[in-house]
Structure formats: C-alpha cells, structure tokens
Scaffold this active site. Structure first.
Site, PDB file in Angstrom:
ATOM      1  N   CYS A  47      55.012  39.932  28.762  1.00  0.00           N
ATOM      2  CA  CYS A  47      54.272  38.723  29.128  1.00  0.00           C
ATOM      3  C   CYS A  47      53.806  38.074  27.817  1.00  0.00           C
ATOM      4  O   CYS A  47      53.685  38.741  26.800  1.00  0.00           O
ATOM      5  CB  CYS A  47      53.086  39.143  30.003  1.00  0.00           C
ATOM      6  N   HIS A  48      53.518  36.765  27.878  1.00  0.00           N
ATOM      7  CA  HIS A  48      53.096  36.060  26.660  1.00  0.00           C
ATOM      8  C   HIS A  48      51.899  36.687  25.974  1.00  0.00           C
ATOM      9  O   HIS A  48      51.800  36.692  24.756  1.00  0.00           O
ATOM     10  CB  HIS A  48      52.774  34.600  26.997  1.00  0.00           C
ATOM     11  N   THR A  49      50.973  37.227  26.780  1.00  0.00           N
ATOM     12  CA  THR A  49      49.753  37.799  26.204  1.00  0.00           C
ATOM     13  C   THR A  49      50.085  38.946  25.242  1.00  0.00           C
ATOM     14  O   THR A  49      49.431  39.105  24.211  1.00  0.00           O
ATOM     15  CB  THR A  49      48.830  38.285  27.343  1.00  0.00           C
ATOM     16  N   HIS A  69      51.287  45.363  29.503  1.00  0.00           N
ATOM     17  CA  HIS A  69      50.338  45.402  30.629  1.00  0.00           C
ATOM     18  C   HIS A  69      50.968  45.019  31.957  1.00  0.00           C
ATOM     19  O   HIS A  69      50.316  45.104  32.978  1.00  0.00           O
ATOM     20  CB  HIS A  69      49.139  44.502  30.335  1.00  0.00           C
ATOM     21  N   GLU A  70      52.250  44.599  31.951  1.00  0.00           N
ATOM     22  CA  GLU A  70      52.893  44.236  33.217  1.00  0.00           C
ATOM     23  C   GLU A  70      53.876  45.363  33.522  1.00  0.00           C
ATOM     24  O   GLU A  70      54.855  45.533  32.804  1.00  0.00           O
ATOM     25  CB  GLU A  70      53.621  42.897  33.030  1.00  0.00           C
ATOM     26  N   CYS A  99      35.810  48.098  39.838  1.00  0.00           N
ATOM     27  CA  CYS A  99      35.075  49.370  39.933  1.00  0.00           C
ATOM     28  C   CYS A  99      34.578  49.615  41.349  1.00  0.00           C
ATOM     29  O   CYS A  99      34.252  50.726  41.726  1.00  0.00           O
ATOM     30  CB  CYS A  99      33.918  49.396  38.938  1.00  0.00           C
ATOM     31  N   CYS A 102      30.003  47.186  41.138  1.00  0.00           N
ATOM     32  CA  CYS A 102      29.155  46.184  40.476  1.00  0.00           C
ATOM     33  C   CYS A 102      28.954  44.969  41.391  1.00  0.00           C
ATOM     34  O   CYS A 102      29.582  44.852  42.448  1.00  0.00           O
ATOM     35  CB  CYS A 102      29.781  45.760  39.154  1.00  0.00           C
ATOM     36  N   CYS A 105      32.226  43.116  42.113  1.00  0.00           N
ATOM     37  CA  CYS A 105      33.109  43.822  43.039  1.00  0.00           C
ATOM     38  C   CYS A 105      32.564  43.764  44.466  1.00  0.00           C
ATOM     39  O   CYS A 105      33.319  43.716  45.426  1.00  0.00           O
ATOM     40  CB  CYS A 105      33.319  45.263  42.585  1.00  0.00           C
ATOM     41  N   CYS A 113      35.034  41.964  37.650  1.00  0.00           N
ATOM     42  CA  CYS A 113      34.306  43.242  37.568  1.00  0.00           C
ATOM     43  C   CYS A 113      33.535  43.369  36.247  1.00  0.00           C
ATOM     44  O   CYS A 113      34.081  43.140  35.174  1.00  0.00           O
ATOM     45  CB  CYS A 113      35.314  44.390  37.691  1.00  0.00           C
ATOM     46  N   ARG A 117      36.325  44.345  33.492  1.00  0.00           N
ATOM     47  CA  ARG A 117      36.886  43.024  33.187  1.00  0.00           C
ATOM     48  C   ARG A 117      37.656  43.093  31.866  1.00  0.00           C
ATOM     49  O   ARG A 117      37.284  43.849  30.966  1.00  0.00           O
ATOM     50  CB  ARG A 117      35.728  42.033  33.047  1.00  0.00           C
ATOM     51  N   CYS A 177      50.771  40.998  36.663  1.00  0.00           N
ATOM     52  CA  CYS A 177      50.021  40.038  35.822  1.00  0.00           C
ATOM     53  C   CYS A 177      50.330  38.582  36.148  1.00  0.00           C
ATOM     54  O   CYS A 177      49.769  38.011  37.065  1.00  0.00           O
ATOM     55  CB  CYS A 177      50.244  40.327  34.344  1.00  0.00           C
ATOM     56  N   ARG A 372      61.123  36.404  32.900  1.00  0.00           N
ATOM     57  CA  ARG A 372      60.665  37.759  32.698  1.00  0.00           C
ATOM     58  C   ARG A 372      61.828  38.669  32.318  1.00  0.00           C
ATOM     59  O   ARG A 372      62.905  38.593  32.921  1.00  0.00           O
ATOM     60  CB  ARG A 372      60.014  38.314  33.981  1.00  0.00           C
TER      61      ARG A 372
END
Ligand code: NAD
Ligand code: ZN
Length: 379
Positions: A47-49, A69-70, A99, A102, A105, A113, A117, A177, A372
């Site tokens: 992913c771009h991130t 992360h994906e 979680c 909180c 959530c 969250c 987060r 994501c 992707r």
C-alpha cells in the site's frame, strides 16, 4: 503447536535505510506476550503508506524496520490473556485497532480506539515497549503494529480481525487497509441514496474502492475526477459513468461539476490528499443536502479554506478514518460481502509476485502501475 512458546526463525523483508531496496533476511520472531498473537502471514500486499514510510520523507525515520500492513494470515500461537483467537484462526491484521473497552470502542459512532489507534512512529509492542523481531540480537522495529513483510509477525490481539476461514486469503487480504477505507467512506459516511449522483476525486485504489461503494449503493451517475487522464479507462470497470479532468477546464472543477449536474452532486468522496481537491469536493455538492467526505491525508501545512456561506447553504463536510469501520467488529462483515459476491475485490488485484520479489512491488507502485500487487509468502 510445536512452535508455540519458542522463537521462530523465518524470512522477512527488512528496510535497513530510507529509500534503499528491502533485503530478505532471516529474522528471529519472539513468542507473543500478554494480549499478543503470533501470525503466519500467507499473503501481503503493498500500500502507498508502506512506501511513504520507507521513503521517510517528512516522516520520522524508524530503521531498521519491517514494513507491511495489508495482509492475511493464520494464527500460529497466542499469548496470555488472549481469549477470542486461537491457533488456526484466519485473520486480517489492521494498522489501527479495537480494544473494545475505551470510550471510542464503546461509542457506536467512533472507530478511533484510544489504546490501539494508528501510531506511525512507534516501532515496538505496546505491552513492554520492546520489539519481537531481531537479527543476531539486534532489534528490528515494527511498523503500525502489523509488520506483515515477514513470514511470521507478532500483533496485538485488538489489531486482528477474525474472518471466515472459507474466504480466500489471497483475495481478501486487500480488505485489511485501502479498499475498506474507500468502501467505508462511501457506504458508512457519504451514504448515497439509490439513484443519486456521486463524484469521486482521485482514482487510485482508495478512490476506486469508494467508487465500488457508490456502485453497491446503487448510485446512477458516478463522476470520476482525476488529473491523470489515464485513470478513466480502469475506472469504467468500477462503474464510472463520467470523467472530468480539472486540467481540461479553465474554471474551478467544482463549477464544472455543478453545471454538469444541474446544481451539484448529491455526494462526493475525496481520495487524493490534495487540499485543493478537498475544497473542490466540498464546494461541488448540492446545496440543501449535499455531503462531501474527505479521505486523503493532506500535507502538514495545508489549510482548508471555503466561504462559510457554503455551510449555511446546507452543504455538509465530513472526514473519515479507515472508512469508519471498527476493525474487529466490522471487517468480518466486509469479508462476508465479498463471499456473497456483492463486493468485487479481484479487480483491485492487478499484480502478484513471490515474496522474494517484493522490490518489484515497490517499483510498480513508484511507477504508478496497477492497483494492488499481492506477495505470496509460500514459494
Ligand atoms: P493514489 O496516489 O493511488 O491515488 C490518488 C489519485 O489522486 C491519483 O490518481 C492522482 O492522479 C489523483 N489526484 C492527485 N491530485 C489530484 C487533484 N488535485 N485532483 C484530482 N485528482 C488528483 O492514492 P491512494 O492509495 O488511492 O490513496 C488516496 C488517499 O487516501 C491518500 O491521500 C492516502 O494517504 C489516503 N488514505 C486515507 C486513509 C484514511 O483512513 N483516511 C486510509 C488510507 C489512505
Ligand atoms: Zn479502544
């Protein structure tokens, strides 16, 4: 399981320095501690991130680091206190968490969250402030709590969505994501009525997922807006009925859209990260009922400027984080939308390479080719 409680040696793609090709290394992955889960990753996408934090331009450089992360994977073992996941469960890791305790959530309206987060600067686990990855004793940092560019990774249990084991992980991994972000921006936040007109600004993977949301919602006219004319052809597969390139007009694109639609679009979703596109996306909505949703991440110094009269004329501006989906509660249902053949994810997957060729995926993204690229771990 034979590996539970032991260190696992496996392959991971390590980013040693900003902008340098990743190198596949043998890493040691420590067992999961309290509230953590060790996951065997089967498929991961780029992913771009990941690219932004690998380039580390204008970001805190955290190296050496395992990005990613994906992804989709299977639980290998769980740490103390983990009760809702067990070895063998199929999971999607998410860069933000839930979680379930909180104020966010517990609120039906929020997915931000307090505990889990997204935190892009943290390279360690929340529990003890340490990394679970090492090479010859040298710690390697985590990325957004997921670090999926590794055959095994350790993730907080609040950042894992347990999904239908029948779902093909090589497809649904892209839902962890960008695709869910765009889809949710339209379905959960813009909420276009059947038969409405929706403008999507930015036709990258996120914008096309927002477009898929508009198609699912039954929008009858879907206007794609992008400064790159090459994006139109691909967007047609996602239901794009009209295309506008702001560069083709000598007046602001919001005026072009207002004229085209006899007063403005019913909904707009901005997926560019460009502040001028954000302003256009807001101003092009119809007075009285129009809603604009911002998804793109702006530059640090950007300021959003518009005349307050636009608000008095009942145009609404909203923003969203991860499409307003709560990762654990809602992602399994997004996977079910795919299983019921309502949502199409195949059209987002334009490339697939073995994990060892991860740098090819980076090259494709840097060249802007495809949407992707899936990396297959077992080969
Ligand atoms: P992308 O770079 O693939 O696509 C962006 C598109 O916008 C490109 O096609 C580009 O040509 C177009 N564009 C750029 N400036 C424009 C302008 N002024 N007018 C019209 N089009 C313009 O990016 P992506 O991966 O699809 O991500 C889109 C945005 O979403 C990024 O800013 C990303 O950081 C953000 N994002 C937000 C969240 C969230 O939770 N809010 C999550 C993931 C990604
Ligand atoms: Zn929470």
């Amino acid at each position: 399981m034979a590996t539970a409680g032991k260190v696992i040696k496996c392959k991971a793609a390590v980013a040693w320095e900003a902008g340098k090709p990743l190198s596949i290394e043998e890493v040691e992955v420590a067992p999961p501690q309290a509230m953590e889960v060790r996951v065997k990753i089967l498929y991961t996408a780029l992913c771009h991130t990941d690219v932004y934090f690998w380039e580390a331009k204008g970001q805190t450089p955290v190296f050496p680091r395992i990005l990613g992360h994906e992804a989709g994977g299977i639980v290998e073992s769980v740490g103390e206190g983990v009760t809702d996941l067990a070895p063998g469960d199929h999971v999607l890791p998410v860069f933000t968490g839930e979680c379930k305790e909180c104020a966010h959530c517990k609120s039906e309206e929020s997915n931000m969250c307090d505990l889990l987060r997204i935190n892009v600067d943290r390279g360690v686990m929340i529990g003890d402030g340490k990394s679970r990855f090492s090479i010859n004793g040298q710690p390697i940092f985590h990325f957004v709590g997921t670090s999926t560019f590794s055959e095994y990774t350790v993730i907080h249990d609040g950042c894992l969505a347990k999904i239908n084991p029948e779902a093909p992980l090589d497809k649904v991994c892209v839902l962890s994501c960008g695709i869910s972000t765009g889809l949710g921006a339209t379905l959960n936040v813009a909420k276009p009525a059947k038969g409405s007109t929706v403008a999507i600004f930015g036709l990258g993977a996120v914008g096309l997922a927002a477009m898929e949301g508009a198609r699912l919602a039954g929008a009858s006219r879907i206007i794609g807006v992008d400064v790159n004319p090459a994006k139109y052809e691909q967007a047609k597969k996602f239901g794009c009925t009209d295309f506008v390139n702001p560069k083709d007009h000598n007046k602001p694109v919001q005026e072009v859209l207002i004229e085209m639609t006899n007063g403005g679009v019913d909904r707009s979703v901005e997926c560019t990260g460009n502040v001028n596109a954000m302003i256009s996306a807001f101003e092009c909505v119809h007075d009285g009922w129009g809603v604009a949703v911002l998804v793109g991440v702006p530059h640090r110094e950007d300021q959003f400027k518009t005349h307050p009269m636009n608000f008095l004329n009942e145009k609404t501006l909203k923003g969203t984080f991860f499409g307003n989906y709560k990762p654990r509660t809602d992602l399994p249902n997004v996977v079910e939308m795919y299983m019921k053949k309502e949502l199409e994810v195949e059209k987002f997957i334009t490339h697939s390479v073995p994990f060892s060729e991860i740098n090819t995926a980076f090259d494709l993204m840097l060249k802007g080719e495809g949407l992707r690229c899936i990396m297959r771990m077992e080969e």
